[in-house]
Design an enzyme around this catalytic site. Sequence first.
Site, PDB file in Angstrom:
ATOM      1  N   LYS A 291       4.057  18.773  26.578  1.00 18.59           N
ATOM      2  CA  LYS A 291       5.415  18.890  27.117  1.00 18.59           C
ATOM      3  C   LYS A 291       5.752  17.710  28.036  1.00 18.59           C
ATOM      4  CE  LYS A 291       6.798  22.575  24.998  1.00 18.59           C
ATOM      5  NZ  LYS A 291       7.882  22.505  24.005  1.00 18.59           N
TER       6      LYS A 291
ATOM      7  N   TYR B  15      -0.853  22.354  26.430  1.00 17.64           N
ATOM      8  CA  TYR B  15       0.592  22.606  26.488  1.00 17.64           C
ATOM      9  C   TYR B  15       1.273  21.653  27.474  1.00 17.64           C
ATOM     10  CZ  TYR B  15       4.953  25.257  26.985  1.00 17.64           C
ATOM     11  OH  TYR B  15       6.273  25.653  27.013  1.00 17.64           O
TER      12      TYR B  15
ATOM     13  N   THR C 227       9.912  36.529  25.936  1.00 19.21           N
ATOM     14  CA  THR C 227      10.210  36.351  24.522  1.00 19.21           C
ATOM     15  C   THR C 227       9.113  37.001  23.675  1.00 19.21           C
ATOM     16  OG1 THR C 227       8.971  34.281  24.366  1.00 19.21           O
ATOM     17  CG2 THR C 227      11.317  34.126  24.990  1.00 19.21           C
TER      18      THR C 227
ATOM     19  N   ASP D 201      10.007  24.474   7.818  1.00 15.80           N
ATOM     20  CA  ASP D 201       8.734  24.216   8.490  1.00 15.80           C
ATOM     21  C   ASP D 201       8.837  22.840   9.131  1.00 15.80           C
ATOM     22  OD1 ASP D 201       6.173  23.772   9.346  1.00 15.80           O
ATOM     23  OD2 ASP D 201       5.221  24.056   7.384  1.00 15.80           O
TER      24      ASP D 201
ATOM     25  N   ILE E 152      14.357  32.057  22.619  1.00 19.94           N
ATOM     26  CA  ILE E 152      15.355  31.106  23.105  1.00 19.94           C
ATOM     27  C   ILE E 152      16.144  30.509  21.944  1.00 19.94           C
ATOM     28  CG2 ILE E 152      15.707  28.911  24.306  1.00 19.94           C
ATOM     29  CD1 ILE E 152      13.246  29.586  26.013  1.00 19.94           C
TER      30      ILE E 152
END
Length: 244
Positions: free
Chosen positions: A150, A146, A181, A57, A17
Amino acid sequence: MRLKGKTALVTAAGQGIGQAAVLALAAEGATVWATDVNAKLLASYEGVANVKALPLDVLDKAAIGKVIDSMPAIDVLFNCAGVVHNGSALESTDADLDFAFNLNVRAQVWAIQAALPRMLKSGGGSIINMASVCSSIKGLPNRFVYGTTKAAVIGMTKCVAADFVAQGIRCNAIAPGTVDTPSLHDRINANADPEAARKAFVARQPMGRLAQAHEIVPIVVYLASDESVFATGQVFSIDGGMTI
């Protein structure tokens, strides 16, 4: 050329993305600083008009500030970098939580903190954060770390929007479904049965297929442009019907 005259910074721009967003923003006239921790992935930008590629980074707060301070201007920030952990709450470790919060949340906070003073000085800017449909929007199995991080991104997005809504700053988030991806390929191939794992990802998409990166980034261009001047504090789900 909806973005002519604007300067944007994109993290995790080496593939997926992030890469699609850089190309789409540049095609609309923006000058794009494409950053990634993997310098080798940035080689694809050689000779691409309007793109300046450099390693970064995002787990290094000082490095983020150094890059943003070196930019001639910053009108758009797309916080794209992130990581996905598998497992339920019982399977998640403190190390998983620490790393995910650092990359998915704290790195976005650091970039916002570095970009905001310059945006405020110039009279405004657009911040676009990478959230996910797996968050406070929807719970998905085996995505405890995750989904938790998020969800934090969504809360952060709304708080930044609320604090600076009267000062020309817009802060929004995008919440994709499952996107085809290289990162997803790596997670699929890490399974004992990659083919079954891929089928499972496809099965949870009501459209019956995975999204392509180029199908996600038009909303990034929209949020970067003045067309979205009245949109802030919002989460835009691009999920192929997962949240219908």
